[in-house]
Design a protein around this motif. Structure first.
Motif, PDB file in Angstrom:
ATOM      1  N   GLN A  35      -5.028   4.127  -4.475  1.00 56.09           N
ATOM      2  CA  GLN A  35      -4.453   4.257  -3.136  1.00 56.09           C
ATOM      3  C   GLN A  35      -3.890   5.659  -2.907  1.00 56.09           C
TER       4      GLN A  35
ATOM      5  N   ASN B  68       0.921   4.761   1.148  1.00 53.77           N
ATOM      6  CA  ASN B  68       0.155   5.504   2.150  1.00 53.77           C
ATOM      7  C   ASN B  68       0.677   6.938   2.266  1.00 53.77           C
TER       8      ASN B  68
ATOM      9  N   THR C 154      -5.507   8.098  -0.062  1.00 54.89           N
ATOM     10  CA  THR C 154      -4.691   8.518   1.081  1.00 54.89           C
ATOM     11  C   THR C 154      -4.378  10.010   1.028  1.00 54.89           C
TER      12      THR C 154
ATOM     13  N   TYR D 200      -3.090  -7.119   9.140  1.00 51.37           N
ATOM     14  CA  TYR D 200      -2.935  -5.829   8.465  1.00 51.37           C
ATOM     15  C   TYR D 200      -3.254  -4.673   9.407  1.00 51.37           C
TER      16      TYR D 200
ATOM     17  N   LEU E 226       0.837  -1.208   0.000  1.00 55.56           N
ATOM     18  CA  LEU E 226       0.000   0.000   0.000  1.00 55.56           C
ATOM     19  C   LEU E 226       0.866   1.251   0.000  1.00 55.56           C
TER      20      LEU E 226
ATOM     21  N   GLU F 295      -7.399   2.092   8.963  1.00 55.10           N
ATOM     22  CA  GLU F 295      -7.195   0.846   8.212  1.00 55.10           C
ATOM     23  C   GLU F 295      -8.501   0.085   8.051  1.00 55.10           C
TER      24      GLU F 295
ATOM     25  N   HIS G  20      -2.638   1.260  -7.603  1.00 52.37           N
ATOM     26  CA  HIS G  20      -1.865   2.194  -6.782  1.00 52.37           C
ATOM     27  C   HIS G  20      -2.357   3.629  -6.936  1.00 52.37           C
TER      28      HIS G  20
ATOM     29  N   TYR H  93      -6.792  -2.517  -0.857  1.00 53.51           N
ATOM     30  CA  TYR H  93      -5.715  -3.475  -1.099  1.00 53.51           C
ATOM     31  C   TYR H  93      -5.755  -4.056  -2.507  1.00 53.51           C
TER      32      TYR H  93
ATOM     33  N   ILE I 116      -8.628   2.020   4.451  1.00 56.38           N
ATOM     34  CA  ILE I 116      -7.509   1.355   3.780  1.00 56.38           C
ATOM     35  C   ILE I 116      -7.869  -0.056   3.346  1.00 56.38           C
TER      36      ILE I 116
END
Length: 306
Positions: free
Chosen positions: A96, A38, A100, A192, A36, A81, A93, A89, A85
């Protein structure tokens, strides 16, 4: 330049590197285990600093504030998370990064709503005030030395956690083959959450420690986040050892560059311009070091597989 000053600035570089390690260790753990990206990791740094400053101001105890920073950052990390989050998964990307980045804005505005736009200030605890004389006649602030010692202690603790405990075994297995450990009965969701909360707690701890050296304000985590990404790229994504070595390299390069470059340039272009240009070149030197390392070792100094 005096030897004592050089030693002091070298220690400042180590202290800066240790702080970057606390940020980068959590970041590289999260990426290594979860894959991930972040961008909100710097927000946990900020939340830890604000929690420490607020609790220390309310109770008069820096140590209660430090405990609050760990608890607040870890709890927020676990909540983030489980609510946000966990849905990312299996996503690209780019998703993500966008999600974030949105968390950065949400957490920054939420912090501003709770604490206002004005910075908070965190006092160094009296027992860590003053300076201590080191070998060679160098006097160095006790608090900065305590940051170095605490960071080294965290590094040793992370090594034993990853290498010698059952949780560490599961983390290492999760980096290698998450589907297999899931098939063996390990609760991937819980693993996780624990890893993400641990990474957030490390960032919050770094923010609390640094908060006594600078003002605590909204957005303070973003500049540190950029350097943390540089650290994990240099050290090798997913490697705690690489994060430690890369953080020290970045911290010492940046600090010593700011000390040595202006006097060297002053002999050529004059002291008035040398200060600004020297600081700019020192900031650039970090990325030059990163480019040189990646040219010879594209995977970083220490890959996670090693």
């Amino acid at each position: 330049m005096q030897t004592a000053l050089l030693i002091e600035q070298l220690l400042n570089g180590v202290q800066f590197g240790v702080m970057l390690f606390l940020m980068a260790a959590g970041l590289t753990l999260i990426f290594g285990v979860m894959g991930l990206i972040n961008l909100a990791h710097g927000s946990f740094f900020m939340v830890g600093a604000f929690a420490c400053a607020a609790v220390a101001a309310a109770t008069g105890s820096f140590w209660l504030g430090l405990a609050a920073s760990l608890a607040a950052a870890a709890a927020l990390g676990a909540i983030v998370e489980m609510t946000v989050i966990r849905r990312l998964y299996a996503r690209d990307h780019l998703d993500q990064v966008l999600a974030t980045f949105a968390l950065i804005l949400i957490l920054s505005e939420g912090t501003r709503w709770l604490f206002g736009s004005f910075p908070l200030y965190l006092n160094i605890p009296p027992e860590l005030g003053g300076a201590v004389e080191l070998p060679g006649g160098v006097f160095y602030p006790v608090y900065r030395l305590a940051i170095i010692i605490a960071g080294l202690g965290v590094g040793v603790g992370l090594y034993f956690l990853i290498a010698r405990t059952r949780l560490g075994m599961r983390i290492r297995a999760g980096e290698s083959d998450r589907e297999m450990i899931g098939a063996l009965g390990v609760d991937i969701g819980t693993l996780y959450t624990v890893v993400f909360a641990l990474g957030a707690a490390l960032a919050g701890f770094a923010g609390a420690m640094v908060g006594a050296l600078q003002s605590v304000q909204v957005g303070m985590g973003e500049p540190v986040l950029i350097l943390a990404f540089v650290v994990i790229v240099i050290g090798g994504i997913g490697s705690i050892k690489g994060a430690f070595v890369g953080a020290l390299l970045v911290g010492v390069t940046d600090t010593m560059g700011r000390v040595l470059l202006p006097p060297m340039l002053a002999a050529v272009i004059g002291p008035a311009q040398a200060a600004g240009i020297g600081a700019a070149l020192a900031s650039m030197s970090i990325y030059v070091v990163m480019a040189l390392i990646l040219a010879f070792r594209p995977q970083g100094l220490f890959s996670a597989q090693a």
